[in-house]
Design an enzyme around this catalytic site. Structure first.
Site, PDB file in Angstrom:
ATOM      1  N   ASP A 288     -10.924   3.051   4.165  1.00 36.78           N
ATOM      2  CA  ASP A 288     -11.429   1.745   3.991  1.00 36.78           C
ATOM      3  C   ASP A 288     -12.941   1.593   4.083  1.00 36.78           C
ATOM      4  O   ASP A 288     -13.675   0.587   3.633  1.00 36.78           O
ATOM      5  CB  ASP A 288     -11.057   0.911   5.455  1.00 36.78           C
ATOM      6  CG  ASP A 288      -9.892   0.139   5.121  1.00 36.78           C
ATOM      7  OD1 ASP A 288      -9.569  -0.344   4.050  1.00 36.78           O
ATOM      8  OD2 ASP A 288      -9.052  -0.421   5.952  1.00 36.78           O
TER       9      ASP A 288
ATOM     10  N   GLN B 166      -4.589  -1.273  10.017  1.00 37.49           N
ATOM     11  CA  GLN B 166      -4.823  -2.589   9.071  1.00 37.49           C
ATOM     12  C   GLN B 166      -5.172  -3.568   9.908  1.00 37.49           C
ATOM     13  O   GLN B 166      -4.813  -3.796  11.157  1.00 37.49           O
ATOM     14  CB  GLN B 166      -3.302  -2.756   8.968  1.00 37.49           C
ATOM     15  CG  GLN B 166      -2.899  -4.143   8.187  1.00 37.49           C
ATOM     16  CD  GLN B 166      -3.383  -4.282   6.698  1.00 37.49           C
ATOM     17  OE1 GLN B 166      -3.498  -3.132   5.916  1.00 37.49           O
ATOM     18  NE2 GLN B 166      -4.077  -5.393   6.423  1.00 37.49           N
TER      19      GLN B 166
ATOM     20  N   LYS C   9       0.901  -1.241   0.020  1.00 39.94           N
ATOM     21  CA  LYS C   9      -0.152  -0.121  -0.075  1.00 39.94           C
ATOM     22  C   LYS C   9       0.689   1.270  -0.069  1.00 39.94           C
ATOM     23  O   LYS C   9       0.621   2.140  -0.842  1.00 39.94           O
ATOM     24  CB  LYS C   9      -0.813  -0.044   1.340  1.00 39.94           C
ATOM     25  CG  LYS C   9      -2.165  -0.996   1.057  1.00 39.94           C
ATOM     26  CD  LYS C   9      -2.961  -1.271   2.438  1.00 39.94           C
ATOM     27  CE  LYS C   9      -3.703  -2.482   2.366  1.00 39.94           C
ATOM     28  NZ  LYS C   9      -4.172  -2.451   3.706  1.00 39.94           N
TER      29      LYS C   9
END
Ligand code: NAD
Length: 287
Positions: free
Chosen positions: A122, A99, A55
């Site tokens: 997200d 995460q 990422k």
């Protein structure tokens, strides 16, 4: 009978990433700063470390700022909340991604709910989930957004089609169903307790498989001419990656299908970049 066309997620993601990089360039010129994504990684899960590195690399390649906060597995929930608060308040931060999975001693939901919805790249915050289901502009989870982009790019007719999503997770299945509904498909959701799943699959013009079960969907489950999007990701006994769909038998029946690897996977990161840019644009428009 000819084999299904492969929907090339690698190529489609590459094109999207190039487009995003161009928009980032324009953002930088207009605002004298780059959009910034901050990723929080707690503990030493090996797979998460790889995802986060990928990422970070992609964000930098797109011309954005990528920062990673690496915290030890012993980090307390209070310390993590404090970091999220600081990132929420920092005007230089556009996107925040915590995460998953988190270490077992940190409850996940309160952390996800503590992220500023405007920075929630997200799309997991209940405010964004609610906006998605009520058809309002929202930050939408990256993987289902990527699947929709694949369907759009492959010009798969969605309006009025019968779509079946297998899987009802908050990360993939449910937001995927909301997106297809938004595209005017007639949507069903199959899951681990569904009866007659193969028969339900055979009715679907568009089949999205996100069950996390290796090669569960076989060609005999698929309606001839259907489009199949395979979200699953597994390493087979031969060491090779494969999906939730048995590609070889499915290709004989479907009209179009995403391979694994090279289908949905590359789209997830591309959509993370897009969500970060979207968040940055929305925040600057408000300030
Ligand atoms: P999950 O385990 O949270 O959810 C799986 C869902 O599938 C559940 O809702 C469950 O009800 C359903 N299910 C399980 N077994 C089933 C069965 N036998 N029949 C019907 N339904 C069944 O998983 P997830 O996070 O939604 O991910 C799904 C898959 O997608 C996994 O393989 C994951 O690795 C993959 N994934 C890939 C990407 C990517 O970028 N390519 C991103 C996220 C997830």
């Amino acid at each position: 009978m000819s084999e299904a066309k492969l929907i090339d997620g690698k190529l489609i993601a590459q094109a999207l990433r190039q487009e995003i990089a161009g928009e980032v360039q324009r953002f930088r010129q207009a605002h004298a700063r780059a959009p910034a994504l901050h990723v929080v990684l707690v503990g030493d899960d090996a797979a998460s470390a790889v995802y986060v590195r990928n990422k970070e690399k992609a964000v930098v390649e797109a011309g954005m700022i990528g920062a990673v906060h690496r915290l030890p597995a012993s980090t307390t929930a209070a310390a993590l909340h404090q970091l999220v608060r600081e990132l929420n308040e920092d005007p230089a931060v556009d996107g925040i991604l915590v995460q998953l999975p988190l270490p077992a001693h940190i409850p996940v939901d309160p952390i996800l709910e503590s992220v500023d919805p405007a920075k929630d790249v997200d799309g997991f915050h209940p405010v964004n989930v609610g906006k998605l289901w009520s058809g309002k502009a929202a930050l939408v989870p990256c993987t289902p957004r990527g699947c929709l982009h694949l369907l759009r790019t492959a010009e798969v007719p969605l309006e009025g089609s019968r779509a079946l999503v297998i899987g009802r997770s908050n990360i993939v299945g449910k937001p995927m169903a909301a997106l297809l509904l938004g595209a005017n498909a007639t949507v069903s959701i199959g899951h681990s307790r569904s009866r007659d799943l193969p028969a339900r699959c055979r009715e679907a013009d568009v089949l999205i498989v996100a069950a996390g079960q290796r090669q569960m969907v076989e060609g005999s489950w698929i309606k001839p001419g259907a489009t199949v999007i395979d979200v699953g990701m597994h390493r087979g006994p031969d060491g090779k990656l494969c999906g939730d769909v048995d590609l070889a038998s499915a290709r004989k029946v479907a009209a179009a299908i995403t391979p694994v690897p090279g289908g949905v996977g590359p789209m997830t990161i591309a959509m993370l970049l897009d969500n970060t840019l979207k968040a940055a644009l929305a925040r600057t428009a408000r300030s």
